[in-house]
Design a protein around this motif. Sequence first.
Motif, PDB file in Angstrom:
ATOM      1  N   ASP A 110      67.393  30.893 160.357  1.00  0.00           N
ATOM      2  CA  ASP A 110      67.494  32.334 160.524  1.00  0.00           C
ATOM      3  C   ASP A 110      67.951  32.669 161.938  1.00  0.00           C
ATOM      4  OD1 ASP A 110      66.591  32.602 157.951  1.00  0.00           O
ATOM      5  OD2 ASP A 110      64.544  33.186 158.487  1.00  0.00           O
ATOM      6  N   GLY A 111      68.946  33.549 162.032  1.00  0.00           N
ATOM      7  CA  GLY A 111      69.420  33.982 163.332  1.00  0.00           C
ATOM      8  C   GLY A 111      70.389  33.044 164.004  1.00  0.00           C
ATOM      9  N   ALA A 112      70.664  31.876 163.390  1.00  0.00           N
ATOM     10  CA  ALA A 112      71.585  30.915 163.993  1.00  0.00           C
ATOM     11  C   ALA A 112      72.752  30.612 163.064  1.00  0.00           C
ATOM     12  CB  ALA A 112      70.857  29.626 164.362  1.00  0.00           C
ATOM     13  N   GLY A 113      72.452  30.104 161.869  1.00  0.00           N
ATOM     14  CA  GLY A 113      73.503  29.764 160.927  1.00  0.00           C
ATOM     15  C   GLY A 113      73.139  28.523 160.146  1.00  0.00           C
ATOM     16  N   SER A 114      74.143  27.837 159.599  1.00  0.00           N
ATOM     17  CA  SER A 114      73.900  26.655 158.784  1.00  0.00           C
ATOM     18  C   SER A 114      74.805  25.510 159.195  1.00  0.00           C
ATOM     19  CB  SER A 114      74.117  26.974 157.299  1.00  0.00           C
ATOM     20  OG  SER A 114      75.466  27.338 157.060  1.00  0.00           O
ATOM     21  N   LEU A 115      74.303  24.290 159.004  1.00  0.00           N
ATOM     22  CA  LEU A 115      75.066  23.074 159.240  1.00  0.00           C
ATOM     23  C   LEU A 115      75.008  22.266 157.958  1.00  0.00           C
ATOM     24  CD1 LEU A 115      76.617  21.385 161.372  1.00  0.00           C
ATOM     25  CD2 LEU A 115      74.449  20.212 161.838  1.00  0.00           C
ATOM     26  N   PHE A 163      79.899  24.081 160.249  1.00  0.00           N
ATOM     27  CA  PHE A 163      78.947  25.042 160.811  1.00  0.00           C
ATOM     28  C   PHE A 163      79.390  26.441 160.441  1.00  0.00           C
ATOM     29  CE2 PHE A 163      77.925  28.152 164.134  1.00  0.00           C
ATOM     30  CZ  PHE A 163      76.538  28.130 164.040  1.00  0.00           C
ATOM     31  N   SER A 164      78.470  27.235 159.903  1.00  0.00           N
ATOM     32  CA  SER A 164      78.715  28.637 159.573  1.00  0.00           C
ATOM     33  C   SER A 164      77.652  29.473 160.275  1.00  0.00           C
ATOM     34  CB  SER A 164      78.648  28.866 158.059  1.00  0.00           C
ATOM     35  OG  SER A 164      79.605  28.081 157.381  1.00  0.00           O
ATOM     36  N   VAL A 171      79.736  40.106 163.325  1.00  0.00           N
ATOM     37  CA  VAL A 171      80.617  38.978 163.611  1.00  0.00           C
ATOM     38  C   VAL A 171      80.041  37.696 163.016  1.00  0.00           C
ATOM     39  CG1 VAL A 171      81.661  37.547 165.403  1.00  0.00           C
ATOM     40  CG2 VAL A 171      81.492  40.023 165.722  1.00  0.00           C
ATOM     41  N   THR A 172      80.863  36.975 162.257  1.00  0.00           N
ATOM     42  CA  THR A 172      80.516  35.640 161.780  1.00  0.00           C
ATOM     43  C   THR A 172      81.661  34.703 162.140  1.00  0.00           C
ATOM     44  OG1 THR A 172      81.459  36.133 159.590  1.00  0.00           O
ATOM     45  CG2 THR A 172      79.083  36.453 159.867  1.00  0.00           C
ATOM     46  N   PHE A 173      81.355  33.436 162.339  1.00  0.00           N
ATOM     47  CA  PHE A 173      82.373  32.459 162.700  1.00  0.00           C
ATOM     48  C   PHE A 173      81.938  31.087 162.215  1.00  0.00           C
ATOM     49  CE2 PHE A 173      79.440  33.106 166.204  1.00  0.00           C
ATOM     50  CZ  PHE A 173      79.052  31.817 166.543  1.00  0.00           C
ATOM     51  N   GLY A 174      82.880  30.155 162.235  1.00  0.00           N
ATOM     52  CA  GLY A 174      82.536  28.820 161.775  1.00  0.00           C
ATOM     53  C   GLY A 174      83.595  27.808 162.139  1.00  0.00           C
ATOM     54  N   ALA A 175      83.249  26.528 161.937  1.00  0.00           N
ATOM     55  CA  ALA A 175      84.168  25.430 162.201  1.00  0.00           C
ATOM     56  C   ALA A 175      83.846  24.279 161.255  1.00  0.00           C
ATOM     57  CB  ALA A 175      84.059  24.967 163.651  1.00  0.00           C
ATOM     58  N   LEU A 176      84.874  23.497 160.923  1.00  0.00           N
ATOM     59  CA  LEU A 176      84.719  22.371 160.001  1.00  0.00           C
ATOM     60  C   LEU A 176      85.544  21.192 160.490  1.00  0.00           C
ATOM     61  CD1 LEU A 176      84.922  22.294 156.145  1.00  0.00           C
ATOM     62  CD2 LEU A 176      86.683  21.097 157.461  1.00  0.00           C
TER      63      LEU A 176
END
Length: 390
Positions: A110-115, A163-164, A171-176
């Motif tokens: 919560d508050g960070a994102g997912s891996l 990472f999402s 704002v949302t961001f991510g990288a793969l």
Amino acid sequence: MKKRILVAAVLGSIGVAAHAQSSVTLYGLIDAGVSYVNNAKTASGQSGSLVKYDDGVAQGSRWGIKGSEDLGGGLKAIFTLENGFNSGNGTLSQNGREFGRQAFVGLSKDGAGSLTFGRQYSLSTDVLGSFTTGSNTVAGNYAFHINDIDQLTSSRIDNSVKFSSANFAGVTFGALYGFSNQAGAFAGAPSTGSGATAVAGSARTYSFGANYAAGPVSVGAAYTDIRYPGQQLGITTAISNVSAPANIKELRTFGLGGRYLMGPAAFWALWTNTRLVQMPGTGPSALVFSAYEAGAKYSFTPALTAGLGYTYMHLADAATGHFNQVDLSLDYALSKRTDVYVLGIYQKASGNNGNVPLQAQIGDSTSFFGPSGSGSQQQFATRVGIRHKF
């Protein structure tokens, strides 16, 4: 007796609490119907009309399982397994994979994102896919750009870590990163040799993107780079008679998109630029594919929605040409989970690859209308379909 009842009640409450901390959901959809196309390439390379049962046009047919376990402190374990299938013959999609659409496990905070780890969508699909006619209307896979070269709907990356982010004020961001998983070829490698000496190739991928959504407005951008995309099953890079997956060394695609909601209406626009770097000795060094798309839909009633989309696609460098496509759709919801629809798509191609005229190619013609391309510079497709979600 009272003690036994008390013990049973306590044990029962513990079981309920444990169950409440985790959940598993079965879900899916089936999309089926009948399609007509005026110019489909025949086995002999000619062009002919085709009437066919077609599956997975508005959305690919699928079923899946997803779940989460509460680990405490806002931390959860999450997973998704999603299977694609053809309702016409019951076969598996995505080259026969059991969970070819998605298969991943990971942690979310919560508050960070997912891996997450596994077979997952690139950020081009996650971010830019929502700004397309294909995703906003039932025109679906017929409306996506030729063979999804710019990775808007089916960019599924094997052996990936992703990472999402959580939502930070809209704002949302991510990288793969997708690993090649081949010794001595961290950056991927083409297939080599044949027969007993054949060595399978491997792909390497990285992708990143960001999105901003506030009220009726959303905008996003994404970039994806796939080294040796022909080695990544499910990634198709062919454009009619211009390029073949085995000849592509690298696919680099970047895009910007936006959407605006206004009462019962929605508007969207998208630009993508994709560069296909050719393998040495296979022809011109590169092929540049650009797509400019705009569309709108309007809900006349809660059940009845009409959609309109226009896409201009341009080829440069290795071949020069143009593709103009118009998408029309009408969708009627029989319930929250079942709808029926009708759609029509028209595409006109112009230009040449050397002395050979470019061919019209609606969506992924390899899957929908036989061999790649239409055998003609014009192609029209229409469809009536039904979609059920569960």
